[in-house]
Design a protein around this motif. Structure first.
Motif, PDB file in Angstrom:
ATOM      1  N   PHE A 304       0.900  -1.455  -0.170  1.00 32.92           N
ATOM      2  CA  PHE A 304       0.009  -0.006  -0.027  1.00 32.92           C
ATOM      3  C   PHE A 304       0.821   1.306  -0.052  1.00 32.92           C
ATOM      4  O   PHE A 304       1.933   1.184   0.513  1.00 32.92           O
ATOM      5  CB  PHE A 304      -0.883   0.147   1.181  1.00 32.92           C
ATOM      6  N   PHE A 305       0.394   2.481  -0.535  1.00 27.09           N
ATOM      7  CA  PHE A 305       0.999   3.592  -0.234  1.00 27.09           C
ATOM      8  C   PHE A 305       0.354   4.379   0.882  1.00 27.09           C
ATOM      9  O   PHE A 305       0.758   4.943   1.812  1.00 27.09           O
ATOM     10  CB  PHE A 305       0.573   4.555  -1.628  1.00 27.09           C
ATOM     11  N   GLU A 306      -1.169   4.020   0.893  1.00 30.82           N
ATOM     12  CA  GLU A 306      -1.847   4.645   2.250  1.00 30.82           C
ATOM     13  C   GLU A 306      -3.114   3.827   2.208  1.00 30.82           C
ATOM     14  O   GLU A 306      -3.927   3.262   1.361  1.00 30.82           O
ATOM     15  CB  GLU A 306      -2.256   6.096   1.779  1.00 30.82           C
ATOM     16  N   VAL A 307      -3.579   3.727   3.599  1.00 32.29           N
ATOM     17  CA  VAL A 307      -4.798   2.909   4.066  1.00 32.29           C
ATOM     18  C   VAL A 307      -5.418   3.675   5.095  1.00 32.29           C
ATOM     19  O   VAL A 307      -4.660   4.285   6.033  1.00 32.29           O
ATOM     20  CB  VAL A 307      -4.635   1.786   4.517  1.00 32.29           C
ATOM     21  N   SER A 308      -6.679   4.182   4.890  1.00 32.56           N
ATOM     22  CA  SER A 308      -7.270   5.132   5.801  1.00 32.56           C
ATOM     23  C   SER A 308      -8.723   4.593   5.951  1.00 32.56           C
ATOM     24  O   SER A 308      -9.358   3.917   4.861  1.00 32.56           O
ATOM     25  CB  SER A 308      -7.123   6.459   5.362  1.00 32.56           C
ATOM     26  N   MET A 309      -9.700   5.392   6.549  1.00 32.58           N
ATOM     27  CA  MET A 309     -11.119   4.880   6.823  1.00 32.58           C
ATOM     28  C   MET A 309     -11.878   6.328   6.441  1.00 32.58           C
ATOM     29  O   MET A 309     -11.521   7.299   7.087  1.00 32.58           O
ATOM     30  CB  MET A 309     -11.510   4.393   8.110  1.00 32.58           C
ATOM     31  N   VAL A 320     -19.777   3.452   5.099  1.00 34.39           N
ATOM     32  CA  VAL A 320     -18.376   3.748   5.990  1.00 34.39           C
ATOM     33  C   VAL A 320     -17.314   2.701   5.067  1.00 34.39           C
ATOM     34  O   VAL A 320     -17.578   1.539   4.604  1.00 34.39           O
ATOM     35  CB  VAL A 320     -18.383   3.245   7.168  1.00 34.39           C
ATOM     36  N   MET A 321     -16.332   3.515   4.574  1.00 35.23           N
ATOM     37  CA  MET A 321     -15.476   2.971   3.660  1.00 35.23           C
ATOM     38  C   MET A 321     -13.903   2.777   4.241  1.00 35.23           C
ATOM     39  O   MET A 321     -13.497   3.542   4.942  1.00 35.23           O
ATOM     40  CB  MET A 321     -15.030   3.792   2.424  1.00 35.23           C
ATOM     41  N   LEU A 322     -13.300   1.493   4.146  1.00 30.49           N
ATOM     42  CA  LEU A 322     -11.987   1.400   4.302  1.00 30.49           C
ATOM     43  C   LEU A 322     -11.158   1.613   2.852  1.00 30.49           C
ATOM     44  O   LEU A 322     -11.568   0.754   2.030  1.00 30.49           O
ATOM     45  CB  LEU A 322     -11.602  -0.024   4.856  1.00 30.49           C
ATOM     46  N   VAL A 323     -10.230   2.462   2.623  1.00 30.71           N
ATOM     47  CA  VAL A 323      -9.830   2.797   1.339  1.00 30.71           C
ATOM     48  C   VAL A 323      -8.440   2.640   1.229  1.00 30.71           C
ATOM     49  O   VAL A 323      -7.861   2.988   2.227  1.00 30.71           O
ATOM     50  CB  VAL A 323     -10.284   4.182   1.034  1.00 30.71           C
ATOM     51  N   ALA A 324      -7.851   2.229   0.205  1.00 33.35           N
ATOM     52  CA  ALA A 324      -6.347   1.853   0.004  1.00 33.35           C
ATOM     53  C   ALA A 324      -5.962   2.533  -1.255  1.00 33.35           C
ATOM     54  O   ALA A 324      -6.737   2.283  -2.182  1.00 33.35           O
ATOM     55  CB  ALA A 324      -6.128   0.461   0.196  1.00 33.35           C
TER      56      ALA A 324
END
Length: 882
Positions: A304-309, A320-324
C-alpha cells in the motif's frame, strides 16, 4: 430551570412576542420566529474583531430529489445567486458561497458586522423569491457540467461515486449531489422554481449567526428582515427513505488509462442518531491518526501507499469505507490484509492507550473545526446536516468522551459484515502515457471595457491593533526573531517555527521534513517516533513539519500552560533529531507515494509543469518531473540528511506565537549559532517563455495554467500595487475573467488570477498566475478568451473603478481572515519571516489606501510582460484543432 426559562430570565432584550426561545447550551442560543417558523441559531464570540458569519441552511438536499430531479438542489444553488445582489458585499471583503449536500443546502457569508443587516436583507429576499431565468439556467448548466467534469478527472472520486451508487440501491443517497447528466440537461425554469417553492421556505430553514455581535440587536435585525417572509402554503414534504437490506457482497470495477490502483471497501453504516456512528469515527482515527495508526503500519508492511477509513454521519444509513491506494495492480494480497485489519477490530478490544489516542485526536478535530466565526458556523451547519439538530455538536463530545473499547468492538461487529460489503476497485488500463508537446506561444487580443463599479468603498474596515498587544524579540544577534500576540478566543497556543534555507537541497528537505518526527533526543535520551507521537498525543500537542519555499516549517498547537513544554519539544526535534536509518526507506517511499497523485490530476500536473517551465533547476520553486523526483528521493542517503541538518542549524529562524504564555525563554533553546542574516540567492538566468501541452487520455476536463515570474518580495513597494492589478483581472466574481469567461460565456466553473509568493531571500519567488479548467471541446475557446482579457489588461491596465473595488475587497477580506486564528497567525508569520515589525500590520490599511491608480498601472507595465508568459495546458487535447 428549562432552557427557554434561562433565555427569558437572562436575555431581557429579546422580544418574546416575536421570538419563541428554544434551547441554550455552551454558548449556543436557539430561537424560533413565531410569524413563520424560521429556526434561528446564535453563537456570540466576543473577540473585538467585529466580524460575523451568516448562514441560511435549508432542510433539503439531494436526497429529497425525486426521479428525474437529480441535481436540482445543486443547480438551484447556482441559480439562486442570479440577481440576488449578494455579491455587492465583496466590496467589503465578504467571503460568500454556498454548498449542497445529501440532506441540506446552505448559503453563507463571513463579513464585517457593519454589513450584516444588508446581507440579511439579501438572504430574506432570496427566500421570498428566486429571480433566475431560463437563459440564466442555460448558462449555469454549462458551468455545472464543467464542475462535474472536473470531479470525473479524479480517479478516486469517480470510483467513490460508483461504489456509493452500487452500495446504495434504493435510498436517494444512491446519486451524487451534482445529479445525472440527463436530468441536468432537461431542467426548466418552471420545474426548478416549483422545486424551490416546495422546500425553500422559512419553516424548513435555519438561520445561523456566529461571531462578534450582541444578541438583542441581532435578533431585531433578523426579525425586521425575515418576519416579512411568508410561511409555506403547503406542508413541506417529509422524509420517507429506506435502503433495502443487502444480502451479499457486491463489486464494482473501473478501468482507465491512469496508473492509479485503488480499493474501496464500503459497508452500510448506521445513521447519525446511532451512537455507533461516533464509534466508527473513533475507528477511523485508530486506522489513521496523522502518521500514526493501524493503517499507517499496514502501509509500511504491505503493498500500500496509504490505508485510511472514511466515515460520514448522515441522517440515514450511509457507507463507511476502508480505502487503500496500492503500489501495484495486484490487489488481492492487499484486500486480504484489509480483511484481517477489520476482523481484528471485530474480535479484539482496542488497547486503552490506542483508544485514548484516537479519542484525543477526534476531540481535537472537533475543537479545531469550530475556530473563528466561520469555523463555528460550519460546525453548526454540519450538525444540521447530520440530524437537523445544532446541539449535536455538543452531544457528540459527551458520547466520545464516554466511549469504551467494548463500544468500539460492538460497532465494528454491527457494521463490518460481508453481506453489506461493496468493493470498489480501480485498475490501470494499458494505454498511451502522457506526452509533452512543445508549441509556440500564441497571443491574441480584443478590446475590453470595464463595467462601472456600483460598489461602495470599504470605509469602516476593521481596525486591529497589533502595536499595543504584540511583543517582538531578536535573539542570538538576529539569528532568531520572535513575534508574539495574545490568544483571545480559546485556551490554545499556536506556534509556527521556520528555518530559512533558500540554498538548501530541496530533495533532502522533502525527506527530512517527515523524518524530524521519527525520533529525537529528549533530556539526553533518544526516543523513537512512536514514543514521540504518543507523548505529544497524550499532552494534546499537535505538530506538523512541512517544506516551504526555501524553508522548513514546524506548526504546533498545545494547551495554554503547556507552551514552554511544547517549545522545548520542538527545539529538541529541531536541534537533535535522530533521523533513524531504519525508518529512512519507509519515509522515502511515503514521500514518493504522496507525489503519485500528480500523475493523473490535470490541475496538479499543470501546476508542476508550470513551475518546471518558469524556473531553472537551481531555484527553490522548481518542481522536478515525477520520475526524476522519485529517483532523487530514493537516492537521498542518511549522510544527505545529516548535511541538510547541519545547514539548518546554521540558518536563520523565525518564530510566531499566538499565546498568553511566556514564549521567549523557551525559544532560547533553539537559537542557532553564528547567523546574523538570511542567506540570499543569486540566479544567473530565468528560463525563456514557453508553451507546453501535456496530453492525458480519457480526461473529461482540461487544465490551463499561465505564469510570469516576478522579482518582488512582499516588502517591495510594487508588490501591493501589482497585486491590486492582478485582483482586478482574476479575483473571483469581482474580476474580469470570471465576469466574462464564466458569467457571460459559461465556459468554465472558475478562472482566477493573482500575484502569489514573495519569500525573503529568494529572487523571483513571487509570480503572476492564471488558472482555470475547461471541457476539452471548448478548451481553446476558453483559452482564447482568457488570452484576450490578459493581453488587454497587460496593455491598458485597470480602471479607477476596478481599483476601488479591489481595494475595498482586500481591506474587508483581511479583517474577515483575521477572525480565524489559524489564518491570523499565518498572516502574522509572513511578517515575521520578512523581518517586518508588528506595527506594520496596523499600518496596512493606510498603506493600501495610499496606492494610486498610476502606481498600480505603472507596476503592471514594469513587471508584467507577455513575452515572458509561460503557458501549460493538460488534458485530452488536440493542439492542432485550435
Amino acid at each position: 430551570m428549562s432552557d427557554p426559562d434561562i433565555i427569558k430570565n437572562n436575555m431581557y432584550s429579546v422580544n418574546l412576542e416575536v421570538w419563541e426561545p428554544g434551547r441554550f447550551s455552551e454558548g449556543l442560543y436557539e430561537f424560533t420566529l413565531k410569524s413563520n417558523g424560521l429556526k434561528v441559531l446564535l453563537y456570540p464570540i466576543r473577540t473585538g474583531k467585529r466580524v460575523v458569519s451568516v448562514n441560511v441552511t435549508y432542510n433539503v438536499g439531494s436526497a429529497m430529489e425525486k426521479q428525474g430531479e437529480t441535481g436540482y438542489c445543486h443547480l438551484l444553488e447556482h441559480a439562486n445567486f442570479k440577481h440576488a445582489n449578494v455579491w455587492k458585499h465583496q466590496a467589503v471583503g465578504a467571503t460568500i458561497n454556498a454548498t449542497t449536500r445529501g440532506d441540506i443546502t446552505n448559503y453563507y457569508a463571513t463579513l464585517p458586522i457593519s454589513d450584516m443587516r444588508s446581507y440579511l436583507h439579501c438572504e430574506s429576499n432570496r427566500m421570498i423569491e428566486t429571480h433566475f431565468t431560463q437563459a440564466d439556467l442555460d448558462m449555469e448548466q454549462s458551468v455545472v457540467h464543467n464542475e462535474y467534469e472536473r470531479g470525473e478527472n479524479s480517479c478516486f472520486q469517480a470510483l467513490y461515486k460508483s461504489t456509493i451508487a452500487t452500495s446504495m440501491t434504493s435510498h436517494p443517497y444512491h446519486h451524487s449531489t451534482i445529479g445525472y447528466d440527463l436530468d441536468i440537461r432537461r431542467v426548466t425554469e418552471k420545474s426548478l422554481k416549483n422545486f424551490f417553492h416546495r422546500y425553500y421556505v422559512p419553516n424548513n430553514a435555519a438561520l445561523t449567526v456566529t461571531g462578534d455581535f450582541t444578541l438583542g440587536s441581532t435578533l431585531d435585525h433578523i426579525s425586521a428582515e425575515f418576519a416579512r417572509v411568508p410561511t409555506s402554503v403547503e406542508s413541506v414534504p417529509g422524509r420517507d427513505f429506506f435502503e433495502i437490506k443487502q444480502e451479499g457482497m457486491k463489486q464494482v470495477m473501473m478501468h482507465r488509462e491512469d496508473k492509479a490502483s485503488l480499493i474501496q471497501m464500503a459497508f452500510h453504516g448506521p445513521p447519525a442518531q446511532d451512537s455507533d456512528s461516533l464509534a466508527l469515527e473513533m475507528v477511523s482515527k485508530i486506522v489513521r491518526n496523522g502518521d500514526m495508526g493501524r493503517g499507517v503500519r499496514l502501509s509500511e508492511k504491505g503493498p500500500f501507499f496509504e490505508v485510511s477509513m472514511m466515515t460520514q454521519r448522515m441522517r440515514d444509513t450511509y457507507p463507511v469505507m476502508l480505502v487503500a491506494q496500492m503500489k501495484t495492480s495486484q490487489q488481492e494480497p492487499g484486500m486480504k490484509m484489509m480483511y484481517r485489519l477489520l476482523n481484528q477490530m471485530k474480535s479484539d478490544l482496542v488497547p486503552q492507550t490506542e483508544l485514548d489516542a484516537a479519542r484525543t485526536a477526534l476531540l481535537r478535530d472537533y475543537d479545531v473545526s469550530g475556530l473563528g466565526s466561520e469555523g463555528m458556523m460550519n460546525a453548526i451547519n454540519d450538525a444540521l446536516q447530520r440530524r437537523w439538530d445544532a446541539f449535536d455538536m455538543f452531544d457528540r463530545v459527551r458520547v466520545v468522551k464516554a466511549m469504551t473499547a467494548v463500544d468500539i468492538r460492538r460497532a465494528c461487529n454491527n457494521v463490518f459484515n460481508e453481506d453489506s460489503l461493496t468493493i470498489g476497485r480501480y485498475l490501470p488500463r494499458s494505454g498511451q502515457m502522457p506526452t509533452m508537446v512543445i508549441s509556440p506561444v500564441v497571443n491574441s487580443a480584443n478590446s475590453y471595457t470595464s463595467s462601472p463599479c456600483m460598489l461602495p468603498r470599504a470605509t469602516d474596515a476593521v481596525d486591529i491593533s497589533y502595536t499595543t498587544t504584540s511583543k517582538s524579540w531578536s535573539l542570538g544577534g538576529g539569528a532568531l526573531r520572535l513575534n508574539q500576540i495574545p490568544s483571545s478566543r480559546d485556551n490554545t497556543t499556536r506556534l509556527i517555527v521556520t528555518a530559512l534555507l533558500p540554498k538548501s537541497n530541496p530533495t533532502a528537505a522533502l525527506v527530512a521534513a517527515p523524518m524530524f518526527l521519527e525520533g529525537a533526543v529528549l533530556k539526553g535520551s533518544a526516543v523513537s517516533g512512536d514514543q514521540l507521537k504518543t507523548f505529544m498525543n497524550a499532552k494534546g500537542i499537535a505538530l506538523k513539519v512541512e517544506c516551504g519555499l526555501g524553508s522548513i516549517n514546524f506548526h504546533a498547537t498545545c494547551k495554554e500552560g503547556d507552551t514552554e513544554m511544547a517549545l522545548k519539544l520542538v527545539s529538541s526535534i529541531v536541534n537533535t533529531p535522530t533521523f533513524p536509518v531504519s525508518r529512512l526507506a519507509t519515509i522515502k517511499a511515503r514521500v514518493v507515494a504522496e507525489s503519485q497523485g500528480r500523475v493523473s490530476d490535470v490541475g496538479k500536473a499543470a501546476a508542476a509543469h508550470l513551475m518546471q517551465s518558469m524556473y531553472s533547476k537551481e531555484h527553490p520553486s522548481y518542481v522536478m518531473p515525477l520520475a526524476q523526483r522519485a529517483q532523487a528521493v530514493k537516492n537521498v542517503s542518511h549522510s544527505d540528511l545529516l548535511a541538510f541538518h547541519k545547514q539548518l542549524l546554521s540558518s536563520a529562524f523565525r518564530v510566531s506565537a499566538m499565546s498568553n504564555d511566556n514564549v521567549v525563554e523557551a525559544c532560547r533553546y533553539m537559537v542557532p549559532q553564528g547567523v546574523l542574516k538570511i542567506p540570499s540567492m543569486q540566479l544567473s538566468r530565468m528560463p525563456k517563455a514557453a508553451s507546453q501541452t501535456l496530453f492525458m487520455p480519457g480526461k473529461t476536463s482540461a487544465a490551463l495554467q499561465m505564469g510570469i515570474p516576478v522579482n518582488l518580495s512582499r516588502r517591495d513597494k510594487d508588490f501591493v500595487p501589482l497585486r491590486l492589478a492582478a485582483m482586478a483581472l482574476g479575483n473571483g466574481f469581482t474580476g474580469r475573467l470570471m465576469q466574462k469567461v464564466r458569467d457571460e460565456a459559461g465556459l468554465t466553473y472558475g478562472i482566477y488570477a493573482d500575484l502569489v509568493g514573495g519569500s525573503p531571500g529568494v529572487p523571483f519567488s513571487s509570480m503572476f498566475k492564471l488558472q482555470s479548467s475547461f471541457n476539452p471541446k471548448v478548451f481553446y475557446e476558453g483559452k482564447g478568451m482568457a488570452m484576450e482579457l490578459l493581453k488587454d489588461w497587460a496593455t491598458n491596465g485597470i480602471t479607477a473603478e476596478e481599483l476601488e473595488k479591489q481595494r475595498g475587497f482586500w481591506l474587508g477580506h483581511r479583517a474577515v481572515n483575521m477572525d480565524d486564528p489559524k489564518i491570523e497567525i499565518r498572516m502574522m508569520h509572513f511578517n515575521t519571516c520578512d523581518n517586518v515589525e508588528m506595527r506594520d500590520m496596523d499600518m496596512f490599511t493606510e498603506r493600501l489606501n495610499k496606492v494610486t491608480l498610476a502606481e498600480v498601472n505603472a507596476a503592471l507595465r514594469k513587471h508584467i510582460s507577455l513575452d515572458k508568459l509561460h503557458v501549460v495546458e493538460v488534458g485530452t487535447l488536440n493542439p492542432t484543432s485550435r
